[in-house]
Structure formats: structure tokens, C-alpha cells
Motif scaffolding. Structure first.
Motif, PDB file in Angstrom:
ATOM      1  N   ALA A 105     -51.803  58.554 -87.885  1.00 14.73           N
ATOM      2  CA  ALA A 105     -50.817  57.485 -87.701  1.00 14.73           C
ATOM      3  C   ALA A 105     -51.263  56.588 -86.560  1.00 14.73           C
ATOM      4  N   GLY A 106     -51.207  55.293 -86.796  1.00 12.79           N
ATOM      5  CA  GLY A 106     -51.550  54.317 -85.766  1.00 12.79           C
ATOM      6  C   GLY A 106     -50.778  53.038 -86.006  1.00 12.79           C
ATOM      7  N   GLN A 107     -49.961  52.661 -85.048  1.00 12.59           N
ATOM      8  CA  GLN A 107     -49.094  51.493 -85.222  1.00 12.59           C
ATOM      9  C   GLN A 107     -49.537  50.374 -84.299  1.00 12.59           C
ATOM     10  N   LEU A 108     -49.902  49.242 -84.900  1.00 14.03           N
ATOM     11  CA  LEU A 108     -50.327  48.074 -84.122  1.00 14.03           C
ATOM     12  C   LEU A 108     -49.127  47.349 -83.529  1.00 14.03           C
ATOM     13  N   VAL A 109     -49.319  46.780 -82.351  1.00 11.50           N
ATOM     14  CA  VAL A 109     -48.303  45.949 -81.719  1.00 11.50           C
ATOM     15  C   VAL A 109     -48.666  44.494 -81.968  1.00 11.50           C
ATOM     16  N   GLY A 110     -47.711  43.706 -82.455  1.00  9.86           N
ATOM     17  CA  GLY A 110     -47.973  42.312 -82.791  1.00  9.86           C
ATOM     18  C   GLY A 110     -48.086  41.430 -81.566  1.00  9.86           C
ATOM     19  N   SER A 111     -48.364  40.152 -81.820  1.00 12.72           N
ATOM     20  CA  SER A 111     -48.537  39.198 -80.716  1.00 12.72           C
ATOM     21  C   SER A 111     -47.257  38.990 -79.923  1.00 12.72           C
ATOM     22  N   ASP A 112     -46.094  39.329 -80.526  1.00 12.98           N
ATOM     23  CA  ASP A 112     -44.823  39.176 -79.829  1.00 12.98           C
ATOM     24  C   ASP A 112     -44.419  40.434 -79.057  1.00 12.98           C
ATOM     25  N   GLY A 113     -45.295  41.440 -79.031  1.00 15.90           N
ATOM     26  CA  GLY A 113     -45.002  42.668 -78.308  1.00 15.90           C
ATOM     27  C   GLY A 113     -44.226  43.692 -79.112  1.00 15.90           C
ATOM     28  N   GLU A 114     -43.854  43.351 -80.361  1.00 13.54           N
ATOM     29  CA  GLU A 114     -43.104  44.265 -81.210  1.00 13.54           C
ATOM     30  C   GLU A 114     -44.049  45.007 -82.168  1.00 13.54           C
ATOM     31  N   PRO A 115     -43.754  46.275 -82.470  1.00 19.00           N
ATOM     32  CA  PRO A 115     -44.611  47.021 -83.402  1.00 19.00           C
ATOM     33  C   PRO A 115     -44.534  46.439 -84.807  1.00 19.00           C
ATOM     34  N   ILE A 116     -45.638  46.527 -85.532  1.00 19.36           N
ATOM     35  CA  ILE A 116     -45.712  46.006 -86.901  1.00 19.36           C
ATOM     36  C   ILE A 116     -45.445  47.152 -87.868  1.00 19.36           C
ATOM     37  N   GLY A 117     -44.520  46.937 -88.802  1.00 21.22           N
ATOM     38  CA  GLY A 117     -44.225  47.954 -89.806  1.00 21.22           C
ATOM     39  C   GLY A 117     -43.483  49.127 -89.205  1.00 21.22           C
ATOM     40  N   GLY A 118     -43.566  50.254 -89.891  1.00 23.66           N
ATOM     41  CA  GLY A 118     -42.919  51.465 -89.412  1.00 23.66           C
ATOM     42  C   GLY A 118     -41.537  51.695 -89.976  1.00 23.66           C
ATOM     43  N   GLN A 119     -40.991  50.727 -90.754  1.00 25.23           N
ATOM     44  CA  GLN A 119     -39.651  50.901 -91.314  1.00 25.23           C
ATOM     45  C   GLN A 119     -39.744  51.501 -92.715  1.00 25.23           C
ATOM     46  N   GLY A 120     -40.305  52.700 -92.791  1.00 24.84           N
ATOM     47  CA  GLY A 120     -40.420  53.385 -94.076  1.00 24.84           C
ATOM     48  C   GLY A 120     -41.864  53.625 -94.467  1.00 24.84           C
ATOM     49  N   ALA A 158     -52.199  41.812 -90.169  1.00 24.78           N
ATOM     50  CA  ALA A 158     -52.527  40.783 -89.170  1.00 24.78           C
ATOM     51  C   ALA A 158     -51.607  39.569 -89.314  1.00 24.78           C
ATOM     52  N   GLU A 159     -51.335  39.154 -90.551  1.00 22.54           N
ATOM     53  CA  GLU A 159     -50.462  37.993 -90.762  1.00 22.54           C
ATOM     54  C   GLU A 159     -49.043  38.282 -90.298  1.00 22.54           C
ATOM     55  N   ARG A 160     -48.523  39.482 -90.611  1.00 20.56           N
ATOM     56  CA  ARG A 160     -47.162  39.822 -90.201  1.00 20.56           C
ATOM     57  C   ARG A 160     -47.039  39.917 -88.687  1.00 20.56           C
ATOM     58  N   GLY A 161     -48.102  40.340 -88.011  1.00 21.64           N
ATOM     59  CA  GLY A 161     -48.045  40.499 -86.561  1.00 21.64           C
ATOM     60  C   GLY A 161     -48.532  39.297 -85.785  1.00 21.64           C
ATOM     61  N   GLY A 162     -48.913  38.212 -86.482  1.00 22.67           N
ATOM     62  CA  GLY A 162     -49.420  37.028 -85.792  1.00 22.67           C
ATOM     63  C   GLY A 162     -50.734  37.279 -85.083  1.00 22.67           C
ATOM     64  N   LEU A 163     -51.578  38.131 -85.666  1.00 17.81           N
ATOM     65  CA  LEU A 163     -52.866  38.484 -85.064  1.00 17.81           C
ATOM     66  C   LEU A 163     -54.003  37.870 -85.858  1.00 17.81           C
ATOM     67  N   GLY A 188     -57.962  47.057-102.560  1.00 15.81           N
ATOM     68  CA  GLY A 188     -57.867  46.853-104.002  1.00 15.81           C
ATOM     69  C   GLY A 188     -57.685  45.404-104.387  1.00 15.81           C
ATOM     70  N   GLY A 189     -58.257  44.480-103.608  1.00 17.20           N
ATOM     71  CA  GLY A 189     -58.138  43.059-103.893  1.00 17.20           C
ATOM     72  C   GLY A 189     -56.890  42.418-103.331  1.00 17.20           C
ATOM     73  N   GLU A 190     -55.974  43.196-102.715  1.00 22.16           N
ATOM     74  CA  GLU A 190     -54.746  42.661-102.126  1.00 22.16           C
ATOM     75  C   GLU A 190     -54.836  42.746-100.604  1.00 22.16           C
ATOM     76  N   ASP A 191     -53.960  41.982 -99.935  1.00 25.66           N
ATOM     77  CA  ASP A 191     -53.979  41.992 -98.468  1.00 25.66           C
ATOM     78  C   ASP A 191     -53.451  43.294 -97.885  1.00 25.66           C
ATOM     79  N   GLY A 192     -52.849  44.142 -98.695  1.00 28.56           N
ATOM     80  CA  GLY A 192     -52.368  45.432 -98.227  1.00 28.56           C
ATOM     81  C   GLY A 192     -51.535  46.100 -99.299  1.00 28.56           C
ATOM     82  N   MET A 193     -51.173  47.385 -99.068  1.00 29.31           N
ATOM     83  CA  MET A 193     -50.304  48.115 -99.983  1.00 29.31           C
ATOM     84  C   MET A 193     -48.868  47.942 -99.511  1.00 29.31           C
ATOM     85  N   ALA A 194     -48.141  47.013-100.117  1.00 29.57           N
ATOM     86  CA  ALA A 194     -46.752  46.754 -99.713  1.00 29.57           C
ATOM     87  C   ALA A 194     -46.694  46.555 -98.201  1.00 29.57           C
ATOM     88  N   GLN A 195     -45.823  47.287 -97.510  1.00 27.28           N
ATOM     89  CA  GLN A 195     -45.679  47.145 -96.061  1.00 27.28           C
ATOM     90  C   GLN A 195     -46.527  48.171 -95.300  1.00 27.28           C
TER      91      GLN A 195
END
Length: 853
Positions: A105-120, A158-163, A188-195
């Protein structure tokens, strides 16, 4: 039959407006159902394609053979495999390449200081695999990580976290690690698997931060050489692998991952939408039945004349059913097209909120076309069947009658039947929730209660309308009195019209009461169990988030403002053969910060071979303090533990407690889920919270909340669920409104001469409009009141049934403000539904209206 067809065609041409509400009700219900099924097909194909593309180069996966699964979780925890097994695998004939796959498990912190994802959805981290065929991620921009601190992240994260490339941020593992983004990847050709978020590190960093000790990996990915099939490769690998390690084909691994992430999510997501499609169609059933019942009643003289001229009962019934079939087929086909349009709209909308919807064509299966079409036709025909049979039973002498009197409100048979059904529903429900807890009995009782409400509707409508409409005569004079008398004129029609709204309001009230009860339960749990002053948490649920650093509790406890800080970690093990979650903590500090109820034995004596269990689990295992039990960990080791303490409550502390020293030899990636803090004497909440926040900032800036804030945030997902529920139920309420409007429109057509006479004797257009609007409000008030009563009862049933089926104690709560708001919305809906019929009534030509037959 030809005569029936001609009669139906003529009637449809002459009275197209009569069926507008029926058409819209069927259209909306079918569109929602078709849109749900098409969206499910398309998403399923999207995930299949995504995982297939991602695993295209992997021919076999080597992993631990056994997994420990705890109750409530479908995904088991597997023991790591040794990375030095890679060299053994590489020497197997037919193996082209093999690389360790380290995951954690590794959770990135976005440019606004808030963690990205993690809600499920999970926040993944691992080693960046340099072999492009074995790496499920493809480098889209930048380069691979080459030295410590460099990472690749999936582009959606990266897009969701402004990185962007070159940015430096923090990666919670859960210890905060400063990283620099050097590459962006796709899956798989997509920017990610859902969230789901992904961070790829160097192998050395992955071993350092994501594993308990070097030389471990989640699995080993293997690529076959030329002319070696996946099954053949697996068979060759099986001859060199240790007994507790297995090899599966790359296709099997892709299917497992697809089922784990996509299959479960899609099943729940699709079922959730199908339930609301069912509610919408149920509401539509009442509206459709009411429309045909009114149309048949209005055509009593016409049908009687046809019977007098020689038409058979079968021909009259067939003519009515042919009309219903024409409306059903037309509306269902239009709804099918509308559903495909809804799915296409969602296909364009979902990427905007970070959810991967395929960019190509929609996937429309045969079932997604045939099922909504069949359901729409069957619902419409089923709703029209009784009115059609009633039309066929019209006697020729009915042509001589001016009007038919509706005596349904005084029907003794209906009253007795409805009362008996209500008594049976109450008895079955109370048995299912109080005497012998059973979800099936409770559900059967709830269904019987709904039927009883429908049967008793005409009987109750007269009394209800009299009571609800009693203030109208005083407030609106003769206009209010006439509105009340009109609503009382046909109890069966009033009840049938209100039933559609009643179902919608009942479901809204049900979820409102259940949501409020869940919040009250969470608040009760925190208030009863959590004795600390503040809680430090990383907000997440499901598999999301990376947790809290185990070092955080010690750093917080070192503050002069803090008396006790205890971290709660999580482990898994098989206890006497059953998978169970373990709470890893300091038991003595846990007892000072949480209310554990009555304790038998000593929490201070756990050490490395002791365990504490709840009273419930002790009874299940048949153990008391001093007895022993066998624990099997994910690393395959078995150990005998002595039960040193048995405690009463488990809501926040869990059912099994071990010390960190006992868990350390078996741990993988260590993390806490919560740090509970108690302040020293004389320290205010604001002062202590500020001091804890300064320390927490050094560990990835998790949330620091007071006890009340923690309880509210724990229930935060409930508000999100209710918002979605209300949005979906808006469709059912809309169909109910169409039913009310359609009924009033047909009633106005029926009362054309009467309305003309009222205008002739001095009633103004404004008074006429007000009379029709207030009649609509009275019908809506009856439906809303019934829906609130039924919804509150079903909410209580659901809470009590959940209480009986769960280990936790559920609290029942009735939210007066929210229910009052539901009532106001119901009344406003009635006023809105009456606007157009009132306007049409006011435009009637007085002389033509009086002359109407």
C-alpha cells in the motif's frame, strides 16, 4: 379480432392524450433499466479488455499456495514468496524471463496536500518492472525510476492530484517518503483502473518500504519462451516449486484480478441500479393501472352500447388489451433507445470524474435489449389486465346509467381483507425481528405490509382525505371544500393515484430512517467505546488508503500535552482454522483509551504468546482465561497462544488483540488504522489537538479529529450513499407525479360538464385552477402520509433485522427534520402535478362544457 383491432385503433387516434402519462411512465422505467444493463455490459467488456491487455505478456504467476480470508472479505491475504526463487525459475526449460513483483500500500499526497484516492479502491505501490512484456503498466511519458526516491505513477492519479513530471511529493507507505515523479504510466491502455492509484518504485525502495524484510515479493511473474503454452509452462514450474508455492497461468491471474476489482464492484453497482429500476417500474405499475382503470370507467356507456350492438365480452377485453399493447410496445421501444442514450451519456461523463469508461462503441448484449423490452411490455399489459377484464364485464344496460357510484371506500370485504393482511404482516414482521431474528421473515412481513397498504388504500382514503382536507374549507372557502369533495368522490381512484407516490416516498423514508440509524449507531459506538480526546486517522474504507505510520503513536505520546497515545494496527491469522482479523496494539494503553467492558484475566500479561478475545469469540471457541488456541499466520507458521484476557466490547477494538511483539515476526507491511490520544490533565482540547497536528504533519498529515468529529467522519459515507439514493429515487417520484397529473387530466375530461356548470354559476378561472390544484395536493398529501408511515415502519424493520444479523448493536433513529423535508417535497410535488391539469380546466369553453355529453 379484426373488429377489436379497429376499435382499438380508433380509440387510440381519438384519445391520444389519455395515454401520455402511461407512455412516459413505461418509457422512463424501461430507459433506466436498459441504461443500467448496457452500462454494465460496457463496463464489464472494458475491464475484461483492460486486464487482458495488461497481462498480455505474463504467461505464469508464481505465488503462495494458501490465503487467509477473514469474515466480510472476499480477497485473502497471501504469504510472500522468496525473491531468490527467481533464479530457480529462470533455469526451468521454456522460461524466457522471470521477475519478482513486490506489492504493498502506498498513498500519494496531491499538490494540495491531500491524499489521492483511498475511498474504497486500493492505493497500490510496487517495484517498477523493467521487462515491458511482464509489466502490466506501460510508460506513457517520462522514464523509469533509476535511483532511490524516483517513482512512476499512473496518469489518472497524477491528474487527480494535480501532479506532473518532475514534481516532488510525499508517498505514505505508511511512513512518509519523499518521492520525485519521473514517469507517467497507463494500465491496459487506460489512465488507470477506476479510482485505483499506482506508484512504481525502484526494487530497492520497494523492498525497503513495502516489505517486512528484504528478499520477499508478492509473486513472481514469468514469461514463456517460443512455442511454450501457458499451461505447459505452469506444469514445468510445478516440478521445481516448494510445497507451499503454486503457479497459475497468466490468463487465470488476469481473470482473478478482474473478478476481484471489476467483478465485485460491477455486481454491486449493477444490482444497486437494478433495485431502483425495479422501484421505478413498481411505481409505474400503479400509474399505468390507474390510467386504464379511469379510461375504462369513462368508457362504460361506450362499451355498454357496443355490448348492446352485439360485441362479446372477449372483444371488449381484447380491444382494451390491444390499446395497452400498442402503448407498451411503443413506449418500451422508445425507452430502449432512451436507455442506450443514457449509457452513451454516462460513457462521456464517467471519464470526467476519473472513472474508466471505454472510448469505443457501447457493448449492447442481447439480454440488455430483450429484458427491458419484455419487462416494459409485461408491466404495461399486467397493469392493464384487470381494467380490461372489467371492461369486458360491462353490462349492456350500463348504457342507460348516467354515472356509476364508487363504493370502494365503504367495502366491508376490502376492509376485512386489508385488516387481516395488516395483522398478518405485523405478526410476521415482529416474529422476524424480535422473536426469531430472520431477514427472510422480516422481508416477507415488509412485502405483506405493502400489499396491506394497497388493499386498505380506498378504505383509508376517505377518512384520510377528510382529516387532511378539513382545514381547506376554513382557509380557502368554497374552493377548498369543492377540492376536498372531489378527492372524496372516488376513494379507489384517489388511493390508486396516491399509491404511486406512496411507494416513492416510502422508499425515500426507508433509506432516510436507515441512514439516520446508521449514524446514530456509529455515534453510539464511538461514544460508548472511545474514551480518548482526539483520534488520528487516515480516512478510507474498503481496501483504500495506506494507513498510519506505526511510529506516529510513540511520537505523539512523547508530547507533554499527551497522557496516552495508542495505535491500532491490523493483522490476520487463522484461529483454530478460521480466518480472523487481529488488532495489533499495546493492550494496557488500549484499555486506558477504549472502554472494553468487563475484563476477565489480565491485559498486561499478553507478551509474545498471549492473546485477548471478546466474550462472544471466547464462547464460540469455548475458551476461558488460561486456555490455549492455535494461530496460523500468513507466513505459514503455527503458534500456540494462551488466552490471557476476555473482554466484553469489541466494536472499535476488534475481537482479537495481540501485542506488537507477538505480531512482529509475522508482519508484512506494518500500518496502524487509528491512533487514539488522551490528553494530560489540564490540557484543553484546542491546545492538545494543535500539538498533535504538528506531529501528525511529519507523518503524511493524517486527520486529527475530536471524538465528535471522528464519529461524524466515520459516518460520512452514509451521507454520500443517501445523496445517490435520493438522486436515483427522483425518477420514481417523477413517475408518480406523472401519474397524478394524468389522473387529474382524465378526471377533468370526465367532469367537463360539471366544470362548465360551476363556471356558469359564477366560479372564476382562478377559483377553478385553485380547486384542481388543491385536489392534487390532497391526493399527494394522502400518498405522502402513507409513504412516511410505511417507510418509517420498514426502516425500523431493516434496522432491527440488521441488528439481529450483526454482531454490533444497531440504534434506531427517526430524523424529524429530514422526514419533514420529505413531507414538504411530497406536498410540493402534488402542487406541481396539478398545475397543467388546472390550467387546462380553466381554459374550458363554458358553453361547450355544459353541452358535453
Amino acid at each position: 379480432m379484426n373488429a377489436s383491432l379497429r376499435l382499438s385503433a380508433a380509440s387510440l387516434r381519438a384519445h391520444k392524450r389519455r395515454f401520455a402519462g402511461t407512455f412516459l411512465a413505461v418509457f422512463l422505467g424501461v430507459a433506466f433499466l436498459a441504461g443500467t444493463l448496457v452500462m454494465g455490459d460496457t463496463l464489464r467488456a472494458s475491464f475484461d479488455s483492460m486486464f487482458g491487455n495488461a497481462a498480455r505478456g505474463t504467461d505464469a504467476v508464481v505465488r503462495s499456495a494458501d490465503a487467509i480470508t477473514t469474515p466480510g472479505e472476499s480477497q485473502g491475504v497471501r504469504q510472500p514468496v522468496a525473491t531468490d526463487l527467481t533464479s530457480t525459475i529462470e533455469r526451468v526449460p521454456g522460461v524466457a524471463a522471470a521477475v519478482p513483483d513486490i506489492q504493498g500500500a502506498g498513498q500519494l499526497v496531491g499538490s494540495d496536500g491531500e491524499p489521492i484516492g483511498g475511498q474504497g479502491p486500493p492505493t497500490l505501490a510496487g517495484n517498477w518492472i523493467t521487462d515491458p512484456e511482464l509489466n502490466p503498466y506501460r510508460l506513457a511519458e517520462g522514464r523509469a525510476p533509476q535511483k532511490s526516491g524516483e517513482v512512476v505513477v499512473n496518469r489518472g492519479t497524477a491528474e487527480r492530484g494535480g501532479l506532473s513530471l518532475g514534481d516532488t511529493t510525499v508517498l505514505r507507505t505508511p511512513d512518509p517518503v519523499t518521492v520525485t515523479i519521473v514517469g507517467l504510466a497507463t494500465f491496459g491502455g487506460e489512465d488507470g483502473m477506476a479510482q485505483v492509484t499506482y506508484t512504481g518504485m525502484t526494487r530497492a525502495d520497494a523492498e525497503k518500504y513495502l516489505t517486512a524484510r528484504p528478499g520477499q515479493a508478492a509473486s513472481i511473474l514469468v514469461r514463456a519462451g517460443p512455442d511454450v503454452s501457458q499451461q505447459e509452462l505452469v506444469e514445468r514450474l510445478a516440478t521445481v516449486l516448494p510445497q507451499d508455492v503454486e503457479a497459475i497461468t497468466g490468463q487465470e491471474s488476469a481473470e482473478e484480478n478482474n473478478d476481484m476489482i471489476a467483478g465485485q464492484f460491477l455486481s454491486i453497482f449493477t444490482l444497486f441500479l437494478l433495485v431502483f429500476s425495479g422501484v421505478a417500474l413498481l411505481v409505474a405499475t400503479f400509474s399505468i393501472h390507474n390510467t386504464f382503470a379511469i379510461v375504462v370507467a369513462q368508457r362504460t356507456r361506450e362499451n355498454a352500447l357496443l355490448r348492446a350492438l352485439g360485441a362479446s365480452r372477449r372483444q371488449i377485453t381484447a380491444a382494451t388489451l390491444v390499446e395497452a399493447s400498442a402503448v407498451a410496445v411503443t413506449a418500451s421501444l422508445a425507452g430502449l433507445a432512451g436507455g442506450i442514450g443514457i449509457a452513451a451519456g454516462l460513457q462521456a461523463l464517467f471519464p470526467a470524474i476519473g472513472f474508466p469508461f471505454p472510448e469505443g462503441s457501447l457493448v449492447i448484449g442481447a439480454l440488455s435489449l430483450l429484458l427491458p423490452l419484455a419487462v416494459g411490455i409485461l408491466v404495461c399489459l399486467g397493469s392493464a389486465l384487470l381494467p380490461a377484464v372489467r371492461a369486458g364485464h360491462t353490462a349492456p344496460l350500463a348504457a342507460l346509467r348516467e354515472t356509476a357510484v364508487d363504493t370502494s371506500g365503504a367495502s366491508r370485504t376490502r376492509a376485512v381483507t386489508g385488516t387481516a393482511l395488516a395483522a398478518l404482516a405485523l405478526a410476521v414482521t415482529l416474529t422476524g425481528v424480535l422473536v426469531t431474528p430472520s431477514v427472510w421473515l422480516a422481508g416477507t412481513g415488509a412485502a405483506l405490509a405493502l400489499v396491506a397498504f394497497v388493499v386498505l388504500g380506498p378504505v383509508a382514503s376517505s377518512t384520510a382525505v377528510r382529516v387532511l382536507g378539513s382545514p381547506l374549507h376554513r382557509l380557502r372557502g368554497i374552493t377548498g371544500g369543492l377540492a376536498r369533495r372531489n378527492a372524496l368522490r372516488s376513494p379507489k381512484r384517489t388511493a390508486a393515484t396516491a399509491s404511486a407516490l406512496m411507494i416513492g416516498v416510502a422508499v425515500v423514508s426507508l433509506f432516510t430512517v436507515f441512514g439516520a440509524s446508521l449514524k446514530a449507531t456509529m455515534d453510539q459506538t464511538v461514544s460508548r467505546s472511545f474514551a480518548g480526546d482526539v483520534a488520528v486517522s487516515a480516512p478510507s474504507f474498503g481496501a483504500g488508503g495506506s494507513g498510519l505510520s506505526p511510529k506516529l503513536a510513540a511520537a505523539v505520546e512523547a508530547l507533554p500535552e499527551v497522557d496516552t497515545a495508542v495505535g491500532l494496527g491490523r493483522g490476520v491469522a487463522e484461529v483454530n482454522g478460521d480466518g480472523r482479523a487481529l488488532t495489533v496494539t499495546d493492550p494496557v494503553a488500549l484499555n486506558r483509551t477504549f472502554d472494553l467492558g468487563e475484563i476477565r484475566g489480565s491485559l498486561a500479561d499478553l507478551g509474545t504468546t498471549g492473546i485477548a478475545v471478546t466474550e462472544k469469540e471466547a464462547d464460540r471457541l469455548n475458551v476461558t482465561p488460561g486456555d490455549t488456541t492455535r494461530l496460523t499466520f500468513t507466513d505459514g507458521q503455527e503458534q500456540t497462544f494462551t488466552v490471557r484476557a476476555v473482554y466484553g466490547q469489541s466494536e472499535l477494538a476488534g475481537d482479537y488483540v495481540v501485542t506488537r511483539a507477538a505480531w512482529a515476526p509475522h508482519r508484512t507491511q506494518d500500518a496502524d488504522t487509528l491512533v487514539a490520544v488522551t490528553f494530560a490533565d489540564g490540557v484543553s482540547t484546542a491546545q492538545g489537538k494543535a500539538a498533535v497536528e504538528q506531529v501528525a504533519d511529519r507523518y503524511g498529515n493524517p486527520e486529527v479529529q475530536t471524538r465528535d468529529e471522528y464519529a461524524q467522519s466515520s459516518a460520512g459515507g452514509i451521507d454520500m450513499m443517501l445523496t445517490l439514493v435520493y438522486a436515483l429515487l427522483a425518477l420514481a417520484v417523477l413517475i408518480a407525479l406523472l401519474g397524478i397529473a394524468n389522473t387529474l387530466t382524465l378526471a377533468i375530461h370526465e367532469r367537463t360538464r360539471e366544470l362548465g356548470l360551476l363556471r356558469a354559476v359564477g366560479q372564476t378561472r382562478a377559483q377553478l385552477r385553485a380547486m384542481v390544484r388543491w385536489e392534487s395536493v390532497l391526493v399527494a398529501a394522502f400518498g405522502t402520509a402513507g409513504g412516511l408511515a410505511l417507510g418509517a415502519f420498514l426502516g425500523w424493520v431493516l434496522v432491527k433485522a440488521s441488528d439481529g444479523a450483526s454482531d454490533s448493536a444497531f440504534a434506531f433513529a427517526m430524523p424529524p427534520v429530514q422526514l419533514a423535508l420529505v413531507a414538504l417535497v411530497g406536498l410540493a410535488a402534488g402542487a406541481l402535478a396539478g398545475l397543467r391539469p388546472a390550467s387546462r380546466a380553466a381554459r374550458l369553453n363554458v358553453l361547450r362544457a355544459i353541452a358535453t355529453e
